[in-house]
Design an enzyme around this catalytic site. Sequence first.
Site, PDB file in Angstrom:
ATOM      1  N   VAL A  14       0.843  -1.206   0.000  1.00  9.48           N
ATOM      2  CA  VAL A  14       0.000   0.000   0.000  1.00  9.48           C
ATOM      3  C   VAL A  14       0.875   1.251   0.000  1.00  9.48           C
ATOM      4  O   VAL A  14       0.377   2.348   0.265  1.00  9.48           O
ATOM      5  CB  VAL A  14      -0.961   0.022   1.209  1.00  9.48           C
ATOM      6  CG1 VAL A  14      -2.074  -0.991   1.041  1.00  9.48           C
ATOM      7  CG2 VAL A  14      -0.227  -0.163   2.528  1.00  9.48           C
ATOM      8  N   ALA A  15       2.177   1.090  -0.278  1.00 12.59           N
ATOM      9  CA  ALA A  15       3.100   2.237  -0.242  1.00 12.59           C
ATOM     10  C   ALA A  15       3.067   2.957  -1.596  1.00 12.59           C
ATOM     11  O   ALA A  15       2.203   3.814  -1.840  1.00 12.59           O
ATOM     12  CB  ALA A  15       4.498   1.762   0.120  1.00 12.59           C
ATOM     13  N   ARG A  16       3.961   2.589  -2.480  1.00 14.49           N
ATOM     14  CA  ARG A  16       3.975   3.096  -3.852  1.00 14.49           C
ATOM     15  C   ARG A  16       4.512   1.973  -4.733  1.00 14.49           C
ATOM     16  O   ARG A  16       5.396   1.213  -4.303  1.00 14.49           O
ATOM     17  CB  ARG A  16       4.893   4.328  -3.991  1.00 14.49           C
ATOM     18  CG  ARG A  16       4.360   5.598  -3.362  1.00 14.49           C
ATOM     19  CD  ARG A  16       3.165   6.182  -4.103  1.00 14.49           C
ATOM     20  NE  ARG A  16       2.705   7.446  -3.538  1.00 14.49           N
ATOM     21  CZ  ARG A  16       1.686   7.583  -2.693  1.00 14.49           C
ATOM     22  NH1 ARG A  16       0.999   6.520  -2.304  1.00 14.49           N
ATOM     23  NH2 ARG A  16       1.339   8.769  -2.234  1.00 14.49           N
ATOM     24  N   ASP A  38      -2.211  -2.357  -4.030  1.00 11.32           N
ATOM     25  CA  ASP A  38      -3.068  -1.166  -4.155  1.00 11.32           C
ATOM     26  C   ASP A  38      -2.391  -0.119  -5.024  1.00 11.32           C
ATOM     27  O   ASP A  38      -3.037   0.822  -5.481  1.00 11.32           O
ATOM     28  CB  ASP A  38      -3.316  -0.583  -2.754  1.00 11.32           C
ATOM     29  CG  ASP A  38      -4.334   0.548  -2.765  1.00 11.32           C
ATOM     30  OD1 ASP A  38      -5.375   0.398  -3.449  1.00 11.32           O
ATOM     31  OD2 ASP A  38      -4.103   1.582  -2.096  1.00 11.32           O
ATOM     32  N   GLU A  54       0.054   4.193 -12.869  1.00  6.67           N
ATOM     33  CA  GLU A  54      -1.366   4.255 -12.473  1.00  6.67           C
ATOM     34  C   GLU A  54      -2.107   5.229 -13.374  1.00  6.67           C
ATOM     35  O   GLU A  54      -1.562   6.295 -13.676  1.00  6.67           O
ATOM     36  CB  GLU A  54      -1.482   4.696 -11.012  1.00  6.67           C
ATOM     37  CG  GLU A  54      -0.900   3.665 -10.054  1.00  6.67           C
ATOM     38  CD  GLU A  54      -1.043   4.048  -8.585  1.00  6.67           C
ATOM     39  OE1 GLU A  54      -1.742   5.034  -8.274  1.00  6.67           O
ATOM     40  OE2 GLU A  54      -0.456   3.363  -7.750  1.00  6.67           O
ATOM     41  N   HIS A  74      -5.615   1.889  -6.178  1.00  6.28           N
ATOM     42  CA  HIS A  74      -5.096   2.916  -5.258  1.00  6.28           C
ATOM     43  C   HIS A  74      -6.248   3.445  -4.394  1.00  6.28           C
ATOM     44  O   HIS A  74      -6.492   4.652  -4.317  1.00  6.28           O
ATOM     45  CB  HIS A  74      -4.430   4.067  -6.032  1.00  6.28           C
ATOM     46  CG  HIS A  74      -3.453   4.835  -5.185  1.00  6.28           C
ATOM     47  ND1 HIS A  74      -2.252   5.306  -5.645  1.00  6.28           N
ATOM     48  CD2 HIS A  74      -3.503   5.221  -3.878  1.00  6.28           C
ATOM     49  CE1 HIS A  74      -1.609   5.945  -4.681  1.00  6.28           C
ATOM     50  NE2 HIS A  74      -2.353   5.901  -3.589  1.00  6.28           N
ATOM     51  N   SER A  93      -7.157   1.703  -1.243  1.00  8.25           N
ATOM     52  CA  SER A  93      -7.182   0.985   0.044  1.00  8.25           C
ATOM     53  C   SER A  93      -7.662   1.867   1.181  1.00  8.25           C
ATOM     54  O   SER A  93      -8.123   1.392   2.202  1.00  8.25           O
ATOM     55  CB  SER A  93      -5.788   0.437   0.377  1.00  8.25           C
ATOM     56  OG  SER A  93      -4.861   1.504   0.454  1.00  8.25           O
TER      57      SER A  93
HETATM   58  P1  NAD Z   1       4.400   8.006   7.941  1.00  7.31           P
HETATM   59  O1  NAD Z   1       5.268   9.165   7.620  1.00  7.31           O
HETATM   60  O2  NAD Z   1       3.591   8.007   9.195  1.00  7.31           O
HETATM   61  O3  NAD Z   1       5.273   6.661   7.967  1.00  7.31           O
HETATM   62  C1  NAD Z   1       6.274   6.347   7.043  1.00  7.31           C
HETATM   63  C2  NAD Z   1       7.363   5.609   7.800  1.00  7.31           C
HETATM   64  O4  NAD Z   1       8.304   5.082   6.861  1.00  7.31           O
HETATM   65  C3  NAD Z   1       8.138   6.506   8.766  1.00  7.31           C
HETATM   66  O5  NAD Z   1       8.215   5.879  10.015  1.00  7.31           O
HETATM   67  C4  NAD Z   1       9.507   6.622   8.098  1.00  7.31           C
HETATM   68  O6  NAD Z   1      10.552   6.780   9.035  1.00  7.31           O
HETATM   69  C5  NAD Z   1       9.596   5.275   7.414  1.00  7.31           C
HETATM   70  N1  NAD Z   1      10.641   5.204   6.395  1.00  7.31           N
HETATM   71  C6  NAD Z   1      11.140   6.196   5.610  1.00  7.31           C
HETATM   72  N2  NAD Z   1      12.119   5.714   4.818  1.00  7.31           N
HETATM   73  C7  NAD Z   1      12.251   4.395   5.121  1.00  7.31           C
HETATM   74  C8  NAD Z   1      13.097   3.363   4.643  1.00  7.31           C
HETATM   75  N3  NAD Z   1      14.041   3.602   3.738  1.00  7.31           N
HETATM   76  N4  NAD Z   1      12.943   2.126   5.151  1.00  7.31           N
HETATM   77  C9  NAD Z   1      12.019   1.883   6.103  1.00  7.31           C
HETATM   78  N5  NAD Z   1      11.192   2.826   6.608  1.00  7.31           N
HETATM   79  C10 NAD Z   1      11.310   4.062   6.105  1.00  7.31           C
HETATM   80  O7  NAD Z   1       3.463   7.800   6.676  1.00  7.31           O
HETATM   81  P2  NAD Z   1       2.132   6.920   6.520  1.00  7.31           P
HETATM   82  O8  NAD Z   1       0.955   7.784   6.707  1.00  7.31           O
HETATM   83  O9  NAD Z   1       2.254   5.666   7.321  1.00  7.31           O
HETATM   84  O10 NAD Z   1       2.225   6.590   4.966  1.00  7.31           O
HETATM   85  C11 NAD Z   1       3.342   5.872   4.447  1.00  7.31           C
HETATM   86  C12 NAD Z   1       3.291   5.893   2.936  1.00  7.31           C
HETATM   87  O11 NAD Z   1       2.173   5.131   2.498  1.00  7.31           O
HETATM   88  C13 NAD Z   1       3.089   7.280   2.326  1.00  7.31           C
HETATM   89  O12 NAD Z   1       4.313   7.976   2.169  1.00  7.31           O
HETATM   90  C14 NAD Z   1       2.451   6.948   0.999  1.00  7.31           C
HETATM   91  O13 NAD Z   1       3.444   6.738   0.020  1.00  7.31           O
HETATM   92  C15 NAD Z   1       1.718   5.645   1.267  1.00  7.31           C
HETATM   93  N6  NAD Z   1       0.276   5.870   1.347  1.00  7.31           N
HETATM   94  C16 NAD Z   1      -0.507   5.199   0.462  1.00  7.31           C
HETATM   95  C17 NAD Z   1      -1.873   5.373   0.496  1.00  7.31           C
HETATM   96  C18 NAD Z   1      -2.751   4.572  -0.416  1.00  7.31           C
HETATM   97  O14 NAD Z   1      -3.852   5.014  -0.719  1.00  7.31           O
HETATM   98  N7  NAD Z   1      -2.314   3.409  -0.852  1.00  7.31           N
HETATM   99  C19 NAD Z   1      -2.445   6.276   1.407  1.00  7.31           C
HETATM  100  C20 NAD Z   1      -1.622   6.921   2.321  1.00  7.31           C
HETATM  101  C21 NAD Z   1      -0.255   6.710   2.268  1.00  7.31           C
END
Ligand code: NAD
Length: 311
Positions: A226-228, A252, A257, A276, A278
């Site tokens: 669900v990241a990228r 997701d 996309e 995208h 989730s």
């Molecule tokens: P967040 O900032 O709370 O958490 C991200 C975490 O990743 C942080 O703890 C950070 O330290 C850690 N991180 C950074 N670089 C890293 C690495 N190299 N290795 C391991 N950990 C690392 O953000 P979040 O709200 O949990 O969202 C995370 C990501 O999820 C967003 O940046 C976005 O890309 C993605 N996201 C996707 C959706 C979706 O609809 N699928 C929605 C929201 C967020």
Amino acid sequence: RQAIEAAWPGLELVMLPDDPAARLPAEVLERIDFAYFSGDVYPEYSRSFFAATQGAPNLRWLHTFNAGVDNPVFRRFLDRGVVLSTSSGSTAQPIAQTVIGGMLILARPFLRWADAQRRRAWEPVPASEAPADLAGQRMTVVGLGAIGSEVARLARAFGLEVTGVRRSPRREGDPVERVVPPGELPVLARETDWLVLACPLTDETRGLVSREVLAALPRGAYLLNVARGEVVDEAALIEALATGHLGGAYLDVFATEPLPPDSPLWGLPNVIISPHNSAVAAGNERRATEGYFLPNLARMRAGEPLVNEVR
Ligand code: NAD
């Protein structure tokens, strides 16, 4: 609009319509000193918002509904000195619930039952083909932020052993058994049944789940992303799924996309795809506005540091 006006009655509020052609007159643009992007970065109408705010000469602060700000549109604001803050955390619960849903669909025989149901066939899974228990399986969560921590917390309730991948060491209260640095992922992958991606897309995480990491996962392991999409080598992922090295995936997010109609991912039987989407949940807008934007507005006006400021 109601929530913002109730909190700040004297504020002059300019609302941009959901119309890609909408433009604001120069005298209005000059009066804008902060902006709240409450939509999705991708649809057409967001262009009018970004065109307007990019053209606002006195803009000092932009708060966005999004959690991830890897889209280049945000970089342009940072480059011109605009303070940027996110609503990271506002959708963590629905996303984590979707991740767990994907895990349960893949771990329990739902796909098999659904296939039989469509054929009106009564086909119990025989004991000889029973799936492994989830309890005791090993999950690795890359990115222990708002989303990753909630996934870890829920997964542990199912009896999974959860390891977090994070740059900083384990802290009191972390919802995981242990934390390892990102460099150890290729080794940790060998002991991972469920690999969950919840990190931001950065120079460090682009391609982090490489062909080697996928190959290091045990045969039959699963990926939940669900990241990228760009965090994973998508071509290698397709191969690993097609050959049966991976047991399945819930995806997701994708390198491109919308996912192109000719992507092999659509046709793989052990893959669950969501567009995208989730995070979809009725309370998201309210949580972002009331939980993140308005408190940050109060902080901004009081000259205090913002929550979720992007640096
Ligand atoms: P967040 O900032 O709370 O958490 C991200 C975490 O990743 C942080 O703890 C950070 O330290 C850690 N991180 C950074 N670089 C890293 C690495 N190299 N290795 C391991 N950990 C690392 O953000 P979040 O709200 O949990 O969202 C995370 C990501 O999820 C967003 O940046 C976005 O890309 C993605 N996201 C996707 C959706 C979706 O609809 N699928 C929605 C929201 C967020």
